[in-house]
Scaffold this active site. Structure first.
Site, PDB file in Angstrom:
ATOM      1  N   TYR A 111     -47.811  15.930  -3.253  1.00  0.00           N
ATOM      2  CA  TYR A 111     -46.442  15.840  -2.701  1.00  0.00           C
ATOM      3  C   TYR A 111     -46.176  16.980  -1.701  1.00  0.00           C
ATOM      4  O   TYR A 111     -45.603  16.762  -0.633  1.00  0.00           O
ATOM      5  CB  TYR A 111     -45.486  15.907  -3.884  1.00  0.00           C
ATOM      6  CG  TYR A 111     -44.012  15.742  -3.609  1.00  0.00           C
ATOM      7  CD1 TYR A 111     -43.445  14.482  -3.463  1.00  0.00           C
ATOM      8  CD2 TYR A 111     -43.173  16.855  -3.552  1.00  0.00           C
ATOM      9  CE1 TYR A 111     -42.075  14.332  -3.252  1.00  0.00           C
ATOM     10  CE2 TYR A 111     -41.809  16.717  -3.353  1.00  0.00           C
ATOM     11  CZ  TYR A 111     -41.266  15.457  -3.197  1.00  0.00           C
ATOM     12  OH  TYR A 111     -39.910  15.315  -3.003  1.00  0.00           O
ATOM     13  N   LYS A 156     -45.182  16.463   2.129  1.00  0.00           N
ATOM     14  CA  LYS A 156     -43.892  16.944   2.636  1.00  0.00           C
ATOM     15  C   LYS A 156     -44.069  17.985   3.745  1.00  0.00           C
ATOM     16  O   LYS A 156     -43.228  18.097   4.646  1.00  0.00           O
ATOM     17  CB  LYS A 156     -43.051  17.504   1.492  1.00  0.00           C
ATOM     18  CG  LYS A 156     -42.552  16.427   0.505  1.00  0.00           C
ATOM     19  CD  LYS A 156     -41.765  15.327   1.187  1.00  0.00           C
ATOM     20  CE  LYS A 156     -40.857  14.543   0.242  1.00  0.00           C
ATOM     21  NZ  LYS A 156     -40.228  13.394   0.915  1.00  0.00           N
TER      22      LYS A 156
HETATM   23  P1  NAP Z   1     -35.441   8.504  -6.518  1.00  0.00           P
HETATM   24  O1  NAP Z   1     -34.142   8.567  -7.215  1.00  0.00           O
HETATM   25  O2  NAP Z   1     -36.704   8.425  -7.301  1.00  0.00           O
HETATM   26  O3  NAP Z   1     -35.367   7.293  -5.478  1.00  0.00           O
HETATM   27  C1  NAP Z   1     -36.465   6.974  -4.649  1.00  0.00           C
HETATM   28  C2  NAP Z   1     -36.241   5.606  -4.062  1.00  0.00           C
HETATM   29  O4  NAP Z   1     -37.366   5.310  -3.198  1.00  0.00           O
HETATM   30  C3  NAP Z   1     -36.196   4.495  -5.121  1.00  0.00           C
HETATM   31  O5  NAP Z   1     -35.124   3.628  -4.842  1.00  0.00           O
HETATM   32  C4  NAP Z   1     -37.543   3.809  -4.969  1.00  0.00           C
HETATM   33  O6  NAP Z   1     -37.549   2.426  -5.235  1.00  0.00           O
HETATM   34  C5  NAP Z   1     -37.788   3.982  -3.479  1.00  0.00           C
HETATM   35  N1  NAP Z   1     -39.210   3.805  -3.152  1.00  0.00           N
HETATM   36  C6  NAP Z   1     -40.278   4.346  -3.780  1.00  0.00           C
HETATM   37  N2  NAP Z   1     -41.412   3.938  -3.207  1.00  0.00           N
HETATM   38  C7  NAP Z   1     -41.055   3.100  -2.192  1.00  0.00           C
HETATM   39  C8  NAP Z   1     -41.787   2.351  -1.235  1.00  0.00           C
HETATM   40  N3  NAP Z   1     -43.132   2.367  -1.206  1.00  0.00           N
HETATM   41  N4  NAP Z   1     -41.105   1.599  -0.337  1.00  0.00           N
HETATM   42  C9  NAP Z   1     -39.750   1.554  -0.372  1.00  0.00           C
HETATM   43  N5  NAP Z   1     -38.996   2.245  -1.250  1.00  0.00           N
HETATM   44  C10 NAP Z   1     -39.644   3.006  -2.167  1.00  0.00           C
HETATM   45  O7  NAP Z   1     -35.662   9.769  -5.561  1.00  0.00           O
HETATM   46  P2  NAP Z   1     -34.618  10.780  -4.847  1.00  0.00           P
HETATM   47  O8  NAP Z   1     -34.563  11.986  -5.683  1.00  0.00           O
HETATM   48  O9  NAP Z   1     -33.391  10.070  -4.438  1.00  0.00           O
HETATM   49  O10 NAP Z   1     -35.490  11.166  -3.563  1.00  0.00           O
HETATM   50  C11 NAP Z   1     -35.216  10.689  -2.248  1.00  0.00           C
HETATM   51  C12 NAP Z   1     -36.035  11.500  -1.262  1.00  0.00           C
HETATM   52  O11 NAP Z   1     -35.698  12.883  -1.391  1.00  0.00           O
HETATM   53  C13 NAP Z   1     -37.550  11.418  -1.481  1.00  0.00           C
HETATM   54  O12 NAP Z   1     -38.208  11.413  -0.239  1.00  0.00           O
HETATM   55  C14 NAP Z   1     -37.850  12.697  -2.228  1.00  0.00           C
HETATM   56  O13 NAP Z   1     -39.185  13.096  -2.071  1.00  0.00           O
HETATM   57  C15 NAP Z   1     -36.867  13.653  -1.560  1.00  0.00           C
HETATM   58  N6  NAP Z   1     -36.547  14.843  -2.348  1.00  0.00           N
HETATM   59  C16 NAP Z   1     -35.909  14.747  -3.553  1.00  0.00           C
HETATM   60  C17 NAP Z   1     -35.625  15.907  -4.249  1.00  0.00           C
HETATM   61  C18 NAP Z   1     -34.896  15.887  -5.580  1.00  0.00           C
HETATM   62  O14 NAP Z   1     -34.727  16.966  -6.169  1.00  0.00           O
HETATM   63  N7  NAP Z   1     -34.461  14.762  -6.071  1.00  0.00           N
HETATM   64  C19 NAP Z   1     -35.990  17.153  -3.740  1.00  0.00           C
HETATM   65  C20 NAP Z   1     -36.652  17.200  -2.523  1.00  0.00           C
HETATM   66  C21 NAP Z   1     -36.913  16.039  -1.817  1.00  0.00           C
HETATM   67  P3  NAP Z   1     -37.709   1.823  -6.725  1.00  0.00           P
HETATM   68  O15 NAP Z   1     -36.349   1.965  -7.327  1.00  0.00           O
HETATM   69  O16 NAP Z   1     -38.095   0.402  -6.514  1.00  0.00           O
HETATM   70  O17 NAP Z   1     -38.757   2.635  -7.396  1.00  0.00           O
END
Ligand code: NAP
Length: 250
Positions: free
Chosen positions: A153, A157
């Site tokens: 990851y 990133k």
């Molecule tokens: P999340 O709640 O796990 O949501 C991720 C979403 O992406 C889900 O709806 C998932 O769909 C969808 N997804 C996964 N694989 C996919 C694919 N191949 N094609 C299309 N959609 C796909 O994650 P989040 O925390 O909101 O994260 C959103 C972004 O922020 C990500 O890029 C993550 O790396 C970044 N981020 C998050 C954090 C944090 O602390 N949460 C920190 C830094 C960066 P399904 O529901 O079908 O699985």
């Protein structure tokens, strides 16, 4: 910050940060293509947005599949007439220490984050170059600076930061900006899954994370969505190639 009537594609918008970004953009007057691997979750967010008076349409798509990406971007263009904003939010984690990480863990994370961001940016820029207007907002992370258990990851990133700056250089002359947000600890299913993997209660995990932030709290999806909206706005045309850390600290 103006996104009124702009057409925005938001990937991974079925839950978490992507869903909140879709709600916020729709409330600000954008027409939103809510894209997710799971079309049912995308439809749920679209219903919410419509009930609140916004405009949105759901699409099922795997960001790592070229055929699906090209088909859905073509469909969005035909449904809405243009594509102004792309938010490359979709993401997964497959955490493990290096000695336990499998090829599959590594490849899947790189495919979704790095290849997915590339494929969606490539599909979007075709329409954006023609329009001489576009806003691309990518998702990096504080993990780009290194994070134990996330060699896959963190690499993806960090790669997205290089991709963001390169797209900014290549596309700027066509009125297209490309920036990235790099969130810290945000309360979503993703951080909940991390807590489960390391065997710590989620509430306890949040308290520990809050202690590490300068502002003394963890982030919400809305904290990140505001930063995405800032980059996506009409007014942000002189800001490109930047990475904004949304982490409640330095
Ligand atoms: P999340 O709640 O796990 O949501 C991720 C979403 O992406 C889900 O709806 C998932 O769909 C969808 N997804 C996964 N694989 C996919 C694919 N191949 N094609 C299309 N959609 C796909 O994650 P989040 O925390 O909101 O994260 C959103 C972004 O922020 C990500 O890029 C993550 O790396 C970044 N981020 C998050 C954090 C944090 O602390 N949460 C920190 C830094 C960066 P399904 O529901 O079908 O699985």
């Amino acid at each position: 910050m103006t996104v009124q009537s702009r057409v925005a594609i938001i990937t991974g918008a079925g839950r978490g940060i992507g869903a909140e970004t879709a709600r916020m953009f729709a409330q600000a007057g954008a027409r939103v293509a809510v894209v997710d691997l799971d079309v049912t979750s995308a439809q749920r967010i679209v219903s919410e947005i419509r009930e609140a008076g916004g405009q949105a349409q759901a699409y099922g798509m795997d960001v790592a599949d070229r055929g699906q990406v090209e088909a859905v971007f073509g469909q969005v263009k035909s449904d809405f007439g243009r594509i102004d904003i792309l938010v490359n939010n979709a993401g997964i984690i497959r955490d493990n220490l290096i000695h336990k990480m499998t090829d599959d863990d590594f490849d899947q994370v790189v495919q979704v984050h790095l290849k997915g961001t590339f494929l969606c940016a490539q599909a979007a820029q075709r329409f954006m170059v023609e329009q001489r207007y576009g806003r691309i907002v990518n998702f990096s992370s504080t993990s780009a600076l290194g994070n134990r258990g996330q060699v896959n990851y963190a690499a993806a990133k960090a790669g997205i930061q290089g991709m963001t700056k390169t797209l900014a250089m290549e596309l700027g002359r066509y009125g297209i900006t490309c920036n990235a947000v790099a969130p810290g600890f945000i309360e979503t299913d993703m951080t909940r899954a991390t807590a489960a993997r390391i065997g710590i209660d989620f509430e306890e995990f949040k308290v520990l994370a809050a202690k590490e932030a300068a502002v003394g709290r963890i982030g919400t999806p809305a904290d990140v969505a505001h930063a995405v909206l800032f980059f996506a706005a009409d007014e942000s045309s002189f800001i490109t190639g930047q990475v904004l850390y949304v982490r409640g600290g330095v």
